[in-house]
Design an enzyme around this catalytic site. Structure first.
Site, PDB file in Angstrom:
ATOM      1  N   LYS A 129      27.642 -50.630   7.634  1.00  0.00           N
ATOM      2  CA  LYS A 129      27.890 -50.314   6.335  1.00  0.00           C
ATOM      3  C   LYS A 129      28.747 -51.460   5.571  1.00  0.00           C
ATOM      4  O   LYS A 129      28.560 -51.966   4.644  1.00  0.00           O
ATOM      5  CB  LYS A 129      28.359 -48.995   5.955  1.00  0.00           C
ATOM      6  CG  LYS A 129      27.263 -48.011   6.216  1.00  0.00           C
ATOM      7  CD  LYS A 129      27.514 -46.364   5.764  1.00  0.00           C
ATOM      8  CE  LYS A 129      26.820 -45.571   6.108  1.00  0.00           C
ATOM      9  NZ  LYS A 129      27.077 -44.127   6.043  1.00  0.00           N
TER      10      LYS A 129
ATOM     11  N   LYS B 189      16.685 -48.547  13.259  1.00  0.00           N
ATOM     12  CA  LYS B 189      16.376 -47.032  13.028  1.00  0.00           C
ATOM     13  C   LYS B 189      15.928 -47.045  11.678  1.00  0.00           C
ATOM     14  O   LYS B 189      16.114 -47.935  10.903  1.00  0.00           O
ATOM     15  CB  LYS B 189      17.657 -46.123  13.308  1.00  0.00           C
ATOM     16  CG  LYS B 189      18.625 -46.350  12.052  1.00  0.00           C
ATOM     17  CD  LYS B 189      19.553 -45.345  11.995  1.00  0.00           C
ATOM     18  CE  LYS B 189      20.611 -45.514  10.867  1.00  0.00           C
ATOM     19  NZ  LYS B 189      21.378 -44.532  10.601  1.00  0.00           N
TER      20      LYS B 189
ATOM     21  N   LYS C 254      17.087 -44.811   4.890  1.00  0.00           N
ATOM     22  CA  LYS C 254      16.684 -44.837   3.410  1.00  0.00           C
ATOM     23  C   LYS C 254      17.455 -45.911   2.701  1.00  0.00           C
ATOM     24  O   LYS C 254      17.092 -46.223   1.484  1.00  0.00           O
ATOM     25  CB  LYS C 254      16.830 -43.370   3.009  1.00  0.00           C
ATOM     26  CG  LYS C 254      18.512 -42.973   3.095  1.00  0.00           C
ATOM     27  CD  LYS C 254      18.472 -41.604   2.720  1.00  0.00           C
ATOM     28  CE  LYS C 254      19.988 -40.956   3.235  1.00  0.00           C
ATOM     29  NZ  LYS C 254      19.728 -39.718   3.735  1.00  0.00           N
TER      30      LYS C 254
HETATM   31  P1  TYM Z   1      22.923 -38.951   7.772  1.00  0.00           P
HETATM   32  O1  TYM Z   1      22.955 -38.316   6.223  1.00  0.00           O
HETATM   33  O2  TYM Z   1      22.929 -40.482   7.677  1.00  0.00           O
HETATM   34  O3  TYM Z   1      21.822 -38.415   8.441  1.00  0.00           O
HETATM   35  C1  TYM Z   1      21.542 -37.020   8.678  1.00  0.00           C
HETATM   36  C2  TYM Z   1      21.209 -36.487   9.844  1.00  0.00           C
HETATM   37  O4  TYM Z   1      19.870 -37.291  10.213  1.00  0.00           O
HETATM   38  C3  TYM Z   1      19.804 -38.056  11.333  1.00  0.00           C
HETATM   39  N1  TYM Z   1      19.274 -39.271  11.199  1.00  0.00           N
HETATM   40  C4  TYM Z   1      17.960 -39.699  12.135  1.00  0.00           C
HETATM   41  N2  TYM Z   1      17.570 -39.013  13.244  1.00  0.00           N
HETATM   42  C5  TYM Z   1      16.516 -39.591  13.942  1.00  0.00           C
HETATM   43  N3  TYM Z   1      16.184 -40.994  13.317  1.00  0.00           N
HETATM   44  C6  TYM Z   1      16.564 -41.449  12.313  1.00  0.00           C
HETATM   45  N4  TYM Z   1      16.246 -42.781  11.864  1.00  0.00           N
HETATM   46  C7  TYM Z   1      17.671 -40.767  11.694  1.00  0.00           C
HETATM   47  N5  TYM Z   1      18.578 -41.103  10.453  1.00  0.00           N
HETATM   48  C8  TYM Z   1      19.196 -40.171  10.269  1.00  0.00           C
HETATM   49  C9  TYM Z   1      21.405 -38.380  11.497  1.00  0.00           C
HETATM   50  O5  TYM Z   1      21.599 -38.297  12.848  1.00  0.00           O
HETATM   51  C10 TYM Z   1      21.954 -37.025  10.974  1.00  0.00           C
HETATM   52  O6  TYM Z   1      21.764 -36.014  12.020  1.00  0.00           O
HETATM   53  N6  TYM Z   1      27.803 -38.384   9.000  1.00  0.00           N
HETATM   54  C11 TYM Z   1      26.639 -37.945   8.757  1.00  0.00           C
HETATM   55  C12 TYM Z   1      26.610 -36.494   8.025  1.00  0.00           C
HETATM   56  C13 TYM Z   1      27.919 -35.447   8.468  1.00  0.00           C
HETATM   57  C14 TYM Z   1      27.739 -34.682   9.506  1.00  0.00           C
HETATM   58  C15 TYM Z   1      29.007 -33.938   9.522  1.00  0.00           C
HETATM   59  C16 TYM Z   1      26.695 -34.318  10.569  1.00  0.00           C
HETATM   60  C17 TYM Z   1      28.912 -35.388   7.681  1.00  0.00           C
HETATM   61  N7  TYM Z   1      29.740 -34.546   8.221  1.00  0.00           N
HETATM   62  C18 TYM Z   1      29.238 -33.133  10.355  1.00  0.00           C
HETATM   63  C19 TYM Z   1      27.238 -33.575  11.365  1.00  0.00           C
HETATM   64  C20 TYM Z   1      28.203 -32.673  11.406  1.00  0.00           C
HETATM   65  C21 TYM Z   1      25.558 -38.631   8.236  1.00  0.00           C
HETATM   66  O7  TYM Z   1      25.841 -39.528   7.537  1.00  0.00           O
HETATM   67  O8  TYM Z   1      24.157 -38.483   8.533  1.00  0.00           O
END
Ligand code: TYM
Length: 334
Positions: free
Chosen positions: A115, A198, A201
């Site tokens: 990032k 991957k 968005k």
């Molecule tokens: P975030 O918002 O980027 O993504 C949310 C969830 O979607 C999954 N994900 C994917 N899974 C499969 N293929 C993909 N291309 C893909 N893109 C995203 C992510 O693995 C995630 O499960 N840091 C986290 C948010 C967070 C969180 C937490 C998660 C904050 N606190 C505590 C679990 C527990 C994040 O940025 O996810």
């Protein structure tokens, strides 16, 4: 919601419309776990501001994520759905954990490196750097046993475990050490234009991702144009990342094994296969889209859900925070 049930916590950032990756890597798994566990599903708006956000977009996206959770089948009477900034214990524990997380550990996080590279090393905030300690706080506040996420969150979760163990060793047992739950299929949905990275968005090419807001024809168009290879054989191979990705999407949604899908498409061209994958996705996302649109018209209901969710989450979170404050040596006010 029995107290004897094991605890699940997970969250999604409201940083734009969600993708098929968010849905298949996270939300879809949550719906299958919801009955068996005591679940907390959060909309992590505080994480979202680690990179600059337009306030009105953030507000809109936050409600949209909540509506997606409900539309996907998470029942707010059975699971706790809430907004991170409504439960101040997240920020409070986040600070304590910041003071227990090493600079070197945060610097090694690949998401931070990616990032910050994207921002060309300018305007990288301290929030982006310490993001994983806030994520650890999210998880540890609820004495979480299991964290269902996609593959890209594995490293953050390992850090959360290390922080929990470090705190427990330093101050005596306080936190449950959480386990990751990363499904075999769908944990890494790939970019439709470059299947070696991957689906995200934040990609600049909107043909590279499927958004949960895309309409049926948009979804069909994007799959038609998805990048594959010149072999022309539908099979599971690391040399065919585009086809491998489409097979994963198909299998994750229908529950059919990859072997059986491959068998059915033997001798058929990519074009038929791509169209069929698109149809499977269209049929999965259409009811979700319609339900979400309906929910978004009823802001009062959404408000009721997030208020009730915050109350429930707050109760549990406060208990953990009180223990933590006491253990680190803060004097209780009362
Ligand atoms: P975030 O918002 O980027 O993504 C949310 C969830 O979607 C999954 N994900 C994917 N899974 C499969 N293929 C993909 N291309 C893909 N893109 C995203 C992510 O693995 C995630 O499960 N840091 C986290 C948010 C967070 C969180 C937490 C998660 C904050 N606190 C505590 C679990 C527990 C994040 O940025 O996810």
């Amino acid at each position: 919601m029995g107290n004897d049930k094991k605890v699940i916590f997970s969250g999604i950032q409201p940083s734009g419309s969600l993708t098929l990756g968010n849905y298949l890597g996270a939300i879809k798994n949550w719906t299958t776990l919801a009955d068996e566990y005591n679940c907390y599903f959060c909309i992590v708006d505080m994480h979202a501001i680690t990179v600059s956000k337009e306030p009105k977009d953030l507000r809109k996206n936050t409600l949209e994520v909540l509506a997606n959770y409900i539309a996907a089948g998470l029942n707010p009477d059975k699971v706790t759905l809430f907004i991170q900034s409504h439960v101040s214990a997240h920020a409070e524990l986040g600070w304590v954990l910041n003071c227990l997380t090493y600079y070197g550990e945060l610097g090694r996080m690949t998401q931070f490196k990616d990032k910050s590279k994207k921002q060309q090393n300018s305007n990288i905030t301290a929030g982006l750097f310490t993001y994983p300690s806030l994520m650890a706080a999210d998880i540890l506040l609820y004495q979480t046993d299991l964290v269902p996420v996609g593959e890209d969150q594995r490293q953050h979760l390992e850090l959360a475990r290390d922080i929990a163990i470090r705190f427990n060793n330093k101050y005596s047992k306080t936190f449950v050490v959480p386990e990751p739950y990363i499904a075999k299929i769908g944990a890494k949905i790939m970019n439709l234009q470059d299947p070696t990275i991957k689906m995200s968005k934040s990609d600049t090419n909107d043909k590279s991702y499927i958004l949960l807001t895309d309409d049926d024809d948009e979804i069909r168009r994007k799959f038609k144009r998805s990048v594959t290879d010149s072999l022309g054989i539908v099979k599971l191979s690391n040399d065919q990342p585009g086809i491998k990705n489409l097979l994963g999407i198909y299998s994750k949604i229908t529950g059919e094994t990859i072997e059986s899908i491959v068998e059915r498409y033997e001798g058929k061209g990519y074009s038929i296969f791509k169209d069929d994958v698109a149809e499977v996705v269209v049929n999965e996302l259409r009811p979700l889209r319609l339900k979400r649109e309906e929910l978004l018209k009823n802001k009062d209901y959404l408000q009721e859900v997030f208020q009730k969710g915050a109350e429930k989450a707050e109760n549990t979170a406060r208990k953990t925070l009180r223990k933590v404050y006491k253990k680190v040596g803060f004097i209780p006010r009362y």
